[in-house]
Design a protein around this motif. Structure first.
Motif, PDB file in Angstrom:
ATOM      1  N   THR A  60       1.159  -0.925   0.216  1.00 47.26           N
ATOM      2  CA  THR A  60      -0.321  -0.130  -0.017  1.00 47.26           C
ATOM      3  C   THR A  60       0.973   1.331   0.077  1.00 47.26           C
ATOM      4  O   THR A  60       2.524   1.235   0.392  1.00 47.26           O
ATOM      5  N   LEU A  61       0.604   2.174  -0.479  1.00 44.53           N
ATOM      6  CA  LEU A  61       1.432   2.930  -1.009  1.00 44.53           C
ATOM      7  C   LEU A  61       1.674   4.176  -0.104  1.00 44.53           C
ATOM      8  O   LEU A  61       2.249   5.389  -0.511  1.00 44.53           O
ATOM      9  N   ILE A  62       1.034   4.176   1.164  1.00 43.66           N
ATOM     10  CA  ILE A  62       1.091   5.416   2.219  1.00 43.66           C
ATOM     11  C   ILE A  62       2.323   5.533   2.543  1.00 43.66           C
ATOM     12  O   ILE A  62       3.040   3.930   3.271  1.00 43.66           O
ATOM     13  N   ASP A  63       2.491   6.792   2.290  1.00 38.13           N
ATOM     14  CA  ASP A  63       4.098   7.051   3.244  1.00 38.13           C
ATOM     15  C   ASP A  63       5.044   6.482   2.952  1.00 38.13           C
ATOM     16  O   ASP A  63       5.999   6.658   3.090  1.00 38.13           O
ATOM     17  N   VAL A  64       5.074   5.768   1.415  1.00 34.03           N
ATOM     18  CA  VAL A  64       5.886   4.863   0.692  1.00 34.03           C
ATOM     19  C   VAL A  64       6.371   6.183   0.050  1.00 34.03           C
ATOM     20  O   VAL A  64       4.919   6.511  -1.088  1.00 34.03           O
ATOM     21  N   VAL A  65       7.444   6.888  -0.885  1.00 30.83           N
ATOM     22  CA  VAL A  65       7.284   7.431  -2.511  1.00 30.83           C
ATOM     23  C   VAL A  65       8.171   6.305  -3.265  1.00 30.83           C
ATOM     24  O   VAL A  65       9.899   6.172  -3.394  1.00 30.83           O
ATOM     25  N   PRO A  66       7.362   5.869  -4.575  1.00 29.08           N
ATOM     26  CA  PRO A  66       7.575   5.064  -5.234  1.00 29.08           C
ATOM     27  C   PRO A  66       8.475   5.702  -6.378  1.00 29.08           C
ATOM     28  O   PRO A  66       8.870   6.871  -6.665  1.00 29.08           O
ATOM     29  N   LYS A  67       9.931   5.163  -6.602  1.00 34.39           N
ATOM     30  CA  LYS A  67      10.666   5.696  -7.469  1.00 34.39           C
ATOM     31  C   LYS A  67      10.287   6.311  -9.164  1.00 34.39           C
ATOM     32  O   LYS A  67      10.878   7.079  -9.306  1.00 34.39           O
ATOM     33  N   ALA A  68       8.642   5.570  -9.664  1.00 37.36           N
ATOM     34  CA  ALA A  68       8.762   6.503 -10.533  1.00 37.36           C
ATOM     35  C   ALA A  68       6.505   6.974 -10.085  1.00 37.36           C
ATOM     36  O   ALA A  68       6.603   6.448  -9.481  1.00 37.36           O
ATOM     37  N   PRO A  69       7.413   8.095 -10.632  1.00 32.06           N
ATOM     38  CA  PRO A  69       6.206   8.958 -10.133  1.00 32.06           C
ATOM     39  C   PRO A  69       5.069   8.720 -10.040  1.00 32.06           C
ATOM     40  O   PRO A  69       3.931   9.021  -9.446  1.00 32.06           O
ATOM     41  N   GLY A  70       4.366   7.783 -10.999  1.00 32.05           N
ATOM     42  CA  GLY A  70       3.354   7.877 -12.195  1.00 32.05           C
ATOM     43  C   GLY A  70       2.733   6.572 -10.834  1.00 32.05           C
ATOM     44  O   GLY A  70       1.423   6.468 -10.645  1.00 32.05           O
ATOM     45  N   MET A  71       3.269   6.075 -10.312  1.00 32.97           N
ATOM     46  CA  MET A  71       3.284   4.784  -9.086  1.00 32.97           C
ATOM     47  C   MET A  71       2.417   5.483  -8.348  1.00 32.97           C
ATOM     48  O   MET A  71       1.559   4.483  -7.922  1.00 32.97           O
ATOM     49  N   LYS A  72       2.595   6.429  -7.987  1.00 25.52           N
ATOM     50  CA  LYS A  72       1.719   7.241  -6.325  1.00 25.52           C
ATOM     51  C   LYS A  72       0.708   7.305  -7.132  1.00 25.52           C
ATOM     52  O   LYS A  72      -0.177   8.021  -5.909  1.00 25.52           O
ATOM     53  N   TYR A  73       0.211   7.449  -8.172  1.00 23.60           N
ATOM     54  CA  TYR A  73      -1.238   7.801  -8.332  1.00 23.60           C
ATOM     55  C   TYR A  73      -2.122   7.069  -8.052  1.00 23.60           C
ATOM     56  O   TYR A  73      -1.777   5.807  -8.480  1.00 23.60           O
ATOM     57  N   LYS A  74      -3.798   7.256  -7.957  1.00 18.14           N
ATOM     58  CA  LYS A  74      -4.574   5.889  -8.297  1.00 18.14           C
ATOM     59  C   LYS A  74      -4.884   5.723  -9.654  1.00 18.14           C
ATOM     60  O   LYS A  74      -4.868   7.102 -10.098  1.00 18.14           O
ATOM     61  N   HIS A  75      -5.042   4.759  -9.570  1.00 20.30           N
ATOM     62  CA  HIS A  75      -4.348   4.236 -11.163  1.00 20.30           C
ATOM     63  C   HIS A  75      -6.042   2.996 -12.088  1.00 20.30           C
ATOM     64  O   HIS A  75      -5.986   2.661 -10.936  1.00 20.30           O
ATOM     65  N   TYR A  76      -5.853   3.401 -13.438  1.00 19.25           N
ATOM     66  CA  TYR A  76      -6.822   2.359 -13.864  1.00 19.25           C
ATOM     67  C   TYR A  76      -7.627   2.169 -13.032  1.00 19.25           C
ATOM     68  O   TYR A  76      -8.866   0.585 -12.113  1.00 19.25           O
ATOM     69  N   ALA A  77      -8.419   2.909 -12.683  1.00 22.87           N
ATOM     70  CA  ALA A  77      -9.425   2.721 -11.066  1.00 22.87           C
ATOM     71  C   ALA A  77     -10.726   2.825 -11.698  1.00 22.87           C
ATOM     72  O   ALA A  77     -11.244   3.346 -12.774  1.00 22.87           O
ATOM     73  N   PRO A  78     -11.543   1.694 -11.507  1.00 16.16           N
ATOM     74  CA  PRO A  78     -13.218   1.579 -12.609  1.00 16.16           C
ATOM     75  C   PRO A  78     -13.834   2.351 -11.222  1.00 16.16           C
ATOM     76  O   PRO A  78     -13.013   2.974 -10.284  1.00 16.16           O
ATOM     77  N   ASP A  79     -15.398   2.663 -12.198  1.00 17.68           N
ATOM     78  CA  ASP A  79     -16.067   3.982 -11.068  1.00 17.68           C
ATOM     79  C   ASP A  79     -16.356   3.414  -9.888  1.00 17.68           C
ATOM     80  O   ASP A  79     -16.737   3.545  -9.096  1.00 17.68           O
ATOM     81  N   SER A  80     -15.817   2.008  -9.526  1.00 13.82           N
ATOM     82  CA  SER A  80     -17.244   0.921  -9.027  1.00 13.82           C
ATOM     83  C   SER A  80     -16.483   0.713  -7.615  1.00 13.82           C
ATOM     84  O   SER A  80     -14.782   0.727  -8.142  1.00 13.82           O
ATOM     85  N   GLU A  81     -16.877   0.065  -6.463  1.00 13.96           N
ATOM     86  CA  GLU A  81     -15.346  -0.263  -5.029  1.00 13.96           C
ATOM     87  C   GLU A  81     -15.057  -1.747  -6.349  1.00 13.96           C
ATOM     88  O   GLU A  81     -16.064  -2.558  -6.372  1.00 13.96           O
ATOM     89  N   MET A  82     -14.384  -2.003  -5.991  1.00  9.66           N
ATOM     90  CA  MET A  82     -13.392  -3.021  -5.966  1.00  9.66           C
ATOM     91  C   MET A  82     -12.652  -4.123  -4.758  1.00  9.66           C
ATOM     92  O   MET A  82     -11.695  -3.442  -4.364  1.00  9.66           O
TER      93      MET A  82
END
Ligand code: TXA
Ligand code: MG
Length: 346
Positions: free
Chosen positions: A219-241
């Protein structure tokens, strides 16, 4: 903005030439690669690349990958260490992106201010012809609106970005359907920042010292990933999964029970099932992600399935989980991001 759309294959030289002229003119062109569709612009022209960020709604600090048609990248990077040479000779053209120290010719606007640049030589014929014809490297992130699943068909691109780019070409299927593996090569080590079809195991087999960036599976809380893109919410469907892992029969039972309950409350439920389990789900909208014995098939269907659930306004999605070995690491990485890291072990 008027968007020209052309359904073509790699033999459609005239359209590829027209698209290349657009790139040379500083315009944006969406094109297919063997991984996913990309939204491209001249990587040496920062004004042109600004259009990519604007069209996608992409944060400025999230760097772009530049796509080349030749294995000789000395024009763009300070040096090519032996480890990178080995990766290039084994996996290019193909779904592997390599991060190296950049030369000044690459504008820092496209690298999110970083001193490194991500480069890959795609295997897709249209992509390679387009780059060659343009005569410049092409910066291209996945051709989705920022935060949405990456596009694996021309229809996905049209839905997200029609009216926001100058041209869309394609219609051919993406061979892999999942974005390239991204690695950083530094101090003799190869670190995977985003897993993909070129796996940890494949690179290890070359005798390389391969590491996996720890933020990939956490889980990305408190850790800064090296690829900046990896920290964003991504591939997110509109529904809860939610991803359900554990012994197969338990997974099926859990998903069936939850689905029944949610449906009785008036909710629409989607289930991501492996081919082997299709017959066991009796309620909800069940989509087949592919065989558990063919993780590349699973990877290639994932984004299309997430988008299908969006189209029919599903409220909840349950997905089976997968092994994190081989291509499974990439599959689970994308599933976890889509689920906002909600996993239940049963
Ligand atoms: O398969 C692919 O790679 C597709 C096709 C179009 O080639 N492209 C793609 O690009 O997926 P994009 O922009 O959606 O993802 C690039 C990823 C992002 O997570 C970004 O943060 C990371 O690579 N990245 C790019 N340059 C980087 C750098 N210099 N250092 C660290 N991470 C970098
Ligand atoms: Mg992307």
């Amino acid at each position: 903005m008027d968007t020209k759309v052309y359904y073509i294959d790699e033999n459609n030289e005239n359209i590829i030439k027209e698209a290349a002229n657009y790139i040379k003119d500083g315009k944006t062109v969406i094109f297919p690669t063997e991984t996913v569709y990309g939204i491209g612009a001249n990587a040496l022209d920062k004004k042109a690349c600004e259009k990519i960020f604007r069209a996608k709604g992409r944060p400025q600090d999230n760097p772009l990958i530049i796509h080349v048609a030749d294995k000789d990248i000395s024009e763009y990077v300070e040096s090519v260490p032996d480890e990178a040479k080995l990766l290039i000779s084994n996996f290019w053209p193909g779904p592997l992106t390599i991060i190296l120290k950049k030369k000044d010719i690459i504008p820092s606007e496209i690298t999110g201010g970083l001193r490194s640049v991500a480069i890959r030589m795609p295997e897709g014929e249209i992509a390679r012809k387009l780059i060659k014809e343009s005569g410049v490297p092409i910066a291209a992130p996945s051709a989705n609106l920022s935060g949405k699943p990456s596009p694996t068909t021309i229809e996905h691109c049209i839905r997200d970005l029609s009216g926001r780019v100058s041209m869309i070409i394609g219609g051919v299927e993406c061979k892999y359907g999942i974005e390239s593996t991204v690695v950083e090569v530094e101090n003799g080590a190869v670190t995977i920042l985003r897993p993909g079809e070129i796996t940890f195991e494949m690179m290890k087999d070359l005798g390389l010292n391969v590491e996996i960036d720890p933020t990939i599976m956490e889980t990305l809380i408190d850790v800064v990933p090296k690829a900046p893109g990896m920290k964003y919410k991504h591939y997110a469907p509109d529904s809860e999964m939610t991803i359900i892992t554990g012994e197969n029969l338990n997974v099926i039972e859990y998903i069936n029970n939850k689905t029944e309950k949610l449906i009785s409350e008036g909710k629409k439920v989607g289930i991501i099932s492996t081919t082997e389990n299709l017959d066991f789900y009796t309620k909800g909208t069940v989509l087949n992600i592919g065989s558990r014995n063919n993780l590349s098939e699973v990877a290639s269907n994932l984004f299309d399935i997430l988008r299908s659930f969006d189209k029919i306004n599903i409220d909840y999605i349950f997905s089976e989980g997968f092994t994190e070995e081989g291509v499974g690491l990439a599959v689970m990485n994308r599933l976890k991001k889509a689920a906002g890291h909600k996993i239940i072990k049963v």
